[in-house]
Design an enzyme around this catalytic site. Structure first.
Site, PDB file in Angstrom:
ATOM      1  N   HIS A 234     -10.114  -1.813  -7.331  1.00 45.06           N
ATOM      2  CA  HIS A 234     -10.027  -0.660  -6.421  1.00 45.06           C
ATOM      3  C   HIS A 234      -9.114   0.495  -6.758  1.00 45.06           C
ATOM      4  O   HIS A 234      -9.539   1.600  -6.566  1.00 45.06           O
ATOM      5  CB  HIS A 234      -9.166  -1.363  -5.092  1.00 45.06           C
TER       6      HIS A 234
ATOM      7  N   ASP B   1       0.603  -1.157   0.048  1.00 47.07           N
ATOM      8  CA  ASP B   1       0.077   0.148  -0.001  1.00 47.07           C
ATOM      9  C   ASP B   1       1.036   1.258   0.100  1.00 47.07           C
ATOM     10  O   ASP B   1       2.086   1.249   0.236  1.00 47.07           O
ATOM     11  CB  ASP B   1      -0.842  -0.100   1.116  1.00 47.07           C
TER      12      ASP B   1
HETATM   13  C1  HEM Z   1      -9.392  -1.840   4.150  1.00 48.71           C
HETATM   14  C2  HEM Z   1      -9.568  -1.195   3.150  1.00 48.71           C
HETATM   15  C3  HEM Z   1      -8.587  -0.783   2.082  1.00 48.71           C
HETATM   16  C4  HEM Z   1      -7.593  -1.408   1.308  1.00 48.71           C
HETATM   17  C5  HEM Z   1      -7.398  -3.067   1.623  1.00 48.71           C
HETATM   18  C6  HEM Z   1      -7.156  -0.661   0.516  1.00 48.71           C
HETATM   19  C7  HEM Z   1      -6.004  -1.225  -0.414  1.00 48.71           C
HETATM   20  C8  HEM Z   1      -5.340  -0.421  -1.214  1.00 48.71           C
HETATM   21  C9  HEM Z   1      -4.011  -0.913  -1.827  1.00 48.71           C
HETATM   22  C10 HEM Z   1      -3.479  -2.198  -1.888  1.00 48.71           C
HETATM   23  C11 HEM Z   1      -3.795   0.133  -2.873  1.00 48.71           C
HETATM   24  C12 HEM Z   1      -2.753   0.027  -3.871  1.00 48.71           C
HETATM   25  C13 HEM Z   1      -1.529   0.670  -3.309  1.00 48.71           C
HETATM   26  C14 HEM Z   1      -1.444   2.115  -3.987  1.00 48.71           C
HETATM   27  O1  HEM Z   1      -1.755   2.432  -5.228  1.00 48.71           O
HETATM   28  O2  HEM Z   1      -0.876   2.929  -2.752  1.00 48.71           O
HETATM   29  C15 HEM Z   1      -4.891   1.333  -2.505  1.00 48.71           C
HETATM   30  C16 HEM Z   1      -4.627   2.335  -3.466  1.00 48.71           C
HETATM   31  C17 HEM Z   1      -5.749   3.417  -3.215  1.00 48.71           C
HETATM   32  N1  HEM Z   1      -6.806   3.320  -2.183  1.00 48.71           N
HETATM   33 FE1  HEM Z   1      -7.490   1.864  -0.948  1.00 48.71          FE
HETATM   34  N2  HEM Z   1      -7.636   0.407   0.067  1.00 48.71           N
HETATM   35  C18 HEM Z   1      -8.593   0.631   1.212  1.00 48.71           C
HETATM   36  C19 HEM Z   1      -9.389   1.561   1.582  1.00 48.71           C
HETATM   37  C20 HEM Z   1      -9.593   2.602   0.700  1.00 48.71           C
HETATM   38  C21 HEM Z   1     -10.652   3.720   0.745  1.00 48.71           C
HETATM   39  C22 HEM Z   1     -11.609   3.585   2.018  1.00 48.71           C
HETATM   40  C23 HEM Z   1     -10.217   4.571  -0.044  1.00 48.71           C
HETATM   41  C24 HEM Z   1     -10.981   5.886  -0.110  1.00 48.71           C
HETATM   42  C25 HEM Z   1     -12.454   6.044   0.087  1.00 48.71           C
HETATM   43  C26 HEM Z   1      -9.133   4.309  -0.610  1.00 48.71           C
HETATM   44  C27 HEM Z   1      -8.483   4.881  -1.729  1.00 48.71           C
HETATM   45  C28 HEM Z   1      -7.546   4.569  -2.366  1.00 48.71           C
HETATM   46  C29 HEM Z   1      -6.715   5.351  -3.481  1.00 48.71           C
HETATM   47  C30 HEM Z   1      -7.184   6.644  -3.632  1.00 48.71           C
HETATM   48  C31 HEM Z   1      -5.597   4.515  -3.661  1.00 48.71           C
HETATM   49  C32 HEM Z   1      -4.835   4.936  -4.884  1.00 48.71           C
HETATM   50  C33 HEM Z   1      -5.175   4.771  -6.127  1.00 48.71           C
HETATM   51  C34 HEM Z   1      -3.999   5.281  -7.268  1.00 48.71           C
HETATM   52  O3  HEM Z   1      -3.611   6.510  -7.069  1.00 48.71           O
HETATM   53  O4  HEM Z   1      -3.784   4.487  -8.337  1.00 48.71           O
HETATM   54  N3  HEM Z   1      -8.686   2.931  -0.213  1.00 48.71           N
HETATM   55  N4  HEM Z   1      -5.633   0.801  -1.507  1.00 48.71           N
END
Ligand code: HEM
Ligand SMILES: *[C@@H]1O[C@H](CO)[C@@H](O)[C@H](O)[C@H]1NC(C)=O
Ligand SMILES: *[C@@H]1O[C@H](CO)[C@@H](O)[C@H](O)[C@H]1NC(C)=O
Ligand SMILES: *[C@@H]1O[C@H](CO)[C@@H](O)[C@H](O)[C@H]1NC(C)=O
Ligand SMILES: *[C@@H]1O[C@H](CO)[C@@H](O)[C@H](O)[C@H]1NC(C)=O
Ligand SMILES: *[C@@H]1O[C@H](CO)[C@@H](O)[C@H](O)[C@H]1NC(C)=O
Ligand SMILES: *[C@@H]1O[C@H](CO)[C@@H](O)[C@H](O)[C@H]1NC(C)=O
Ligand SMILES: *[C@@H]1O[C@H](CO)[C@@H](O)[C@H](O)[C@H]1NC(C)=O
Ligand SMILES: *[C@@H]1O[C@H](CO)[C@@H](O)[C@H](O)[C@H]1NC(C)=O
Length: 510
Positions: free
Chosen positions: A374, A236
């Site tokens: 996601h 992450d």
């Molecule tokens: C337990 C809940 C969650 C898990 C397991 C999770 C996991 C991840 C993972 C593995 C990544 C990819 C790593 C990265 O690009 O930095 C990611 C990216 C991201 N997540 Fe989550 N996330 C969670 C909750 C959330 C929530 C609640 C939001 C917003 C409402 C969110 C917004 C984002 C955003 C904006 C990115 C980056 C996308 C990009 O710039 O390409 N995440 N998340």
């Protein structure tokens, strides 16, 4: 595991060290000249630094970037721009019992401990325990602040917003998050638990009965090679936007946002706010429980069947397509069938993609990355046809995992018995354009980015209704998968405002 720690015992246990109050530094340190003292008091960093995550700027580079836009990084609380890099972090939620006493302590005892952005950028200036503070709307009201901050989502509080977020009511919510009883949160970050406990107990002695600890959540980076990975196993904190005035060298593919996308009352924040809110940021906190053994069973049971893939590889591919990245951090857009750890670990390459390819029609072809993935739901990049991309709906994610590793018994039974998850933290200048928008308008919306693609299989929520997702099978994009379990369960949270140090010194403490 004890999620709701009772700090009374901590107070007793550390009563003997409460005399260190006022100095966030080791008692061994001879430095007592305040937060900008140059004498180092740490041997190692408070922060993790996985290869895949962009490095933080050096203090020189960040200061130079800040000067081009007139930003004072020493006035901005340290957590806001740093991202998902803490080793250990305690979220300590409190209510204000005596506003007069609290305001005076805010200036005399809390402000000297509040860690700035500048301080966190070099080990030599990091305190023993970093301390930040943020207030809910009811907290500001308790302090006698009558100004509107210009954010109705913030002023309503998260409990009132739960339907907008797709939560199935509040039955899964931590009881203390129900309502508006939490006035503020302290963030304590360090590299060992005893250092955090030490700072907490000395601060508690100083604050006495002016506040009451309502709830606490201790969080930690996962151990060893898993540091930086969330509990499902995926790295992450790779793709946070570069903030103008802070990020000196944006990585290829990183979104570059205006200062005011994250910081209130800076260029790019179009809402009229009271002058004292300048350089503060709205902090969204969510305790998101993750059902890891259940998630893993789902991947096993629905492994993608494709020529040349073993069952395990098909299962790994399904998980990677639900996230949009492999466990190493490599994006499926660039590594469609197998993980590529070298790509994952390279910040010059692991964010350098747009979902657009010369051999594929952007609007229909999801062979490389599902529309519902996601990372595609939360940052659609080229999908929206905006050049360079949508920059209005960006957040800094600064969360950290909580809870223990999956035990052998949990893995064998496919069932979670001890809570674990993500202590989700997002900073933005506007919650309705930031976190709330990403959750409600994109992740929970089965018709985004195209009709019928389904919700985000990780965080998309439909008030408990089963979720139908398409595009996960690269061999047949119209095939749907029905998710009967929410692998991420909202335990609730609150909306806060993280003020600048000068706002703490003036408006909030007098
Ligand atoms: C337990 C809940 C969650 C898990 C397991 C999770 C996991 C991840 C993972 C593995 C990544 C990819 C790593 C990265 O690009 O930095 C990611 C990216 C991201 N997540 Fe989550 N996330 C969670 C909750 C959330 C929530 C609640 C939001 C917003 C409402 C969110 C917004 C984002 C955003 C904006 C990115 C980056 C996308 C990009 O710039 O390409 N995440 N998340
Ligand atoms: C930057 O902010 C800090 C903390 O509020 C303050 O002490 C300092 O004077 C400010 N620097 C400038 C140049 O305004
Ligand atoms: C609140 O704190 C103030 C200042 O310390 C003190 O004078 C006052 O008695 C306290 N009020 C109550 C109700 O305890
Ligand atoms: C820190 O405090 C918590 C909560 O009181 C306690 O459970 C834990 O054992 C303490 N840890 C250390 C290392 O002192
Ligand atoms: C900051 O707030 C002040 C006072 O409301 C306002 O005059 C100024 O235009 C704002 N600046 C920005 C960049 O939003
Ligand atoms: C980033 O991607 C672009 C377009 O595919 C490519 O031209 C460039 O060389 C890549 N940058 C790096 C550092 O790999
Ligand atoms: C979809 O994209 C993939 C990979 O980018 C490409 O190989 C394939 O030919 C495309 N499919 C169609 C129907 O255009
Ligand atoms: C756990 O799930 C796997 C995959 O579906 C299955 O093979 C195994 O029998 C399950 N174990 C138990 C105890 O149900
Ligand atoms: C793709 O999946 C849909 C829905 O399950 C099904 O009707 C269709 O026959 C499948 N197409 C192929 C080529 O397997």
């Amino acid at each position: 595991m004890k999620l709701c720690a009772n700090f009374i015992s901590t107070v007793v246990f550390f009563a003997s060290v409460s005399s260190t109050l006022g100095s966030p530094y080791d008692s061994a340190s001879t430095s007592s000249s305040g937060r900008d003292a140059v004498e180092p008091r740490r041997a190692s960093s408070i922060l993790i630094n996985p290869a895949a995550q962009p490095d933080l700027p050096t203090v020189q580079a960040a200061t130079a970037a800040a000067s081009t836009v007139g930003l004072n990084l020493s006035d901005i609380q340290g957590d806001v721009l740093i991202g998902m890099k803490k080793k250990l972090e305690l979220f300590y939620f409190f209510s204000i019992q005596n506003a007069t006493a609290f305001k005076s302590k805010l200036k005399s005892d809390i402000l000297p401990l509040v860690t700035t952005t500048t301080q966190l950028l070099a080990v030599s200036t990091q305190p023993i325990t970093a301390v930040n503070i943020a207030f809910s709307q009811t907290g500001l009201t308790a302090l006698g602040i009558t100004d509107s901050l210009g954010d109705s989502v913030f002023s309503g509080g998260q409990f009132k917003d739960l339907t907008n977020l797709g939560d199935p009511g509040s039955t899964n919510w931590v009881p203390q998050f129900k309502g508006t009883g939490i006035h503020g949160v302290f963030l304590f970050a360090s590299d060992t638990q005893d250092k955090i406990n030490n700072t907490v107990s000395s601060l508690q002695s100083a604050l006495g009965s002016s506040i009451k600890n309502v709830y606490s959540l201790q969080a930690a980076a996962r151990p060893g090679a898993e540091a930086g990975h969330e509990h499902f196993g995926y790295l992450d904190g790779i793709s946070n936007p570069a903030v103008t005035g802070f990020t000196a060298n944006p990585m290829p593919g990183q979104a570059i946002v205006a200062t005011g996308t994250i910081l209130v009352n800076e260029t790019g924040d179009s809402v009229k706010r009271p002058a004292w809110t300048k350089d503060g940021s709205f902090l969204v906190f969510r305790q998101l429980k993750q059902l890891v053994p259940e998630f893993n069973k789902f991947l096993t049971d629905h492994a993608i069947v494709e020529k040349g893939l073993t069952a395990q590889q098909g299962s790994d591919l399904l998980g990677a397509r639900m996230i949009g990245r492999w466990k190493s951090g490599a994006p499926v857009d660039l590594a469609p069938l197998f993980d590529d750890p070298a790509l994952g670990a390279n910040p010059l390459k692991n964010n350098n993609f747009t979902f657009q390819h010369p051999d594929a029609i952007l609007a229909t072809n999801q062979t490389r990355c599902p529309f519902s993935a996601h990372i595609r739901k939360t940052r659609p990049r080229a999908d929206l046809g905006i050049i360079p991309e949508d920059l209005a709906n960006q957040i800094i994610r600064a969360g950290i995992p909580y809870g223990p590793e999956v035990s052998a018994a949990e893995a064998a039974s496919n069932t979670t018995s001890t809570e674990r998850g993500l202590a989700f933290v997002a900073y933005q200048s506007n919650i309705g354009k930031g976190f709330q928008f990403l959750q409600k308008t994109w992740a929970d919306n089965a018709g985004f980015v195209h009709p019928e693609v389904g919700v985000d299989p990780i965080i998309g929520a439909l008030a408990g209704a089963q979720r139908v997702v398409s595009g996960l099978d690269p061999t047949n994009s119209t095939k749907t998968l029905t998710l009967t379990t929410d692998f991420v369960v909202s335990r609730g949270g609150e909306y806060f405002f993280s003020p600048s140090l000068s706002a703490i010194a003036s408006k909030l403490s007098v």
